[in-house]
Design an enzyme around this catalytic site. Structure first.
Site, mmCIF file in Angstrom:
data_model
loop_
_atom_site.group_PDB
_atom_site.id
_atom_site.type_symbol
_atom_site.label_atom_id
_atom_site.label_comp_id
_atom_site.label_asym_id
_atom_site.label_seq_id
_atom_site.Cartn_x
_atom_site.Cartn_y
_atom_site.Cartn_z
ATOM 1 N N ARG A 34 0.816 -1.210 0.000
ATOM 2 C CA ARG A 34 0.000 0.000 0.000
ATOM 3 C C ARG A 34 0.851 1.264 0.000
ATOM 4 N NH1 ARG A 34 -3.651 -2.700 -1.615
ATOM 5 N NH2 ARG A 34 -5.148 -3.757 -0.320
ATOM 6 N N VAL A 58 -7.254 -6.393 -8.520
ATOM 7 C CA VAL A 58 -7.838 -6.814 -7.252
ATOM 8 C C VAL A 58 -6.942 -6.438 -6.060
ATOM 9 C CG1 VAL A 58 -6.904 -9.167 -7.215
ATOM 10 C CG2 VAL A 58 -9.112 -8.688 -6.142
ATOM 11 N N TYR A 59 -5.665 -6.192 -6.288
ATOM 12 C CA TYR A 59 -4.769 -5.795 -5.209
ATOM 13 C C TYR A 59 -5.071 -4.380 -4.716
ATOM 14 C CZ TYR A 59 -1.775 -9.709 -6.784
ATOM 15 O OH TYR A 59 -1.276 -10.924 -7.153
ATOM 16 N N GLY A 60 -5.747 -3.578 -5.544
ATOM 17 C CA GLY A 60 -6.147 -2.238 -5.146
ATOM 18 C C GLY A 60 -5.036 -1.197 -5.123
#
Length: 90
Positions: A34, A58-60
């Protein structure tokens, strides 16, 4: 034949390759990464010679991973990494 070798054979077949096309044995995974940490990790791993980055929507974190790719591939001489030398997998 291990699962990894079967997967590589599938990649080779999909690419229509009759040569020794194979995924690099090492790369950077971006799952659960992140913030600025993921951007820094991608930039530094490519700068250090990692030949593969695993990323997915999908990992964002795709915006920061994309910003890292942009920085590395479009910098004017700061990073000596060419897009065609890097596997980007999802």
């Amino acid at each position: 034949m291990s699962g990894t070798h079967r997967a590589l054979r599938c990649v080779e077949a999909a690419a229509g390759s009759t040569t020794s096309l194979a995924l690099p044995p090492v790369g950077l995974g971006t799952w659960k990464s992140r913030g600025d940490d993921v951007k820094h990790a991608v930039v530094e791993s490519l700068r250090l010679g990692y030949p593969l980055v695993d990323c997915a929507q999908v990992y964002g974190n795709e915006a920061l991973v994309g910003a890292a790719f942009d920085e590395v591939f479009n910098s004017s001489g700061e990073h000596d990494v060419k897009r065609e030398d890097v596997w980007i997998v999802s």
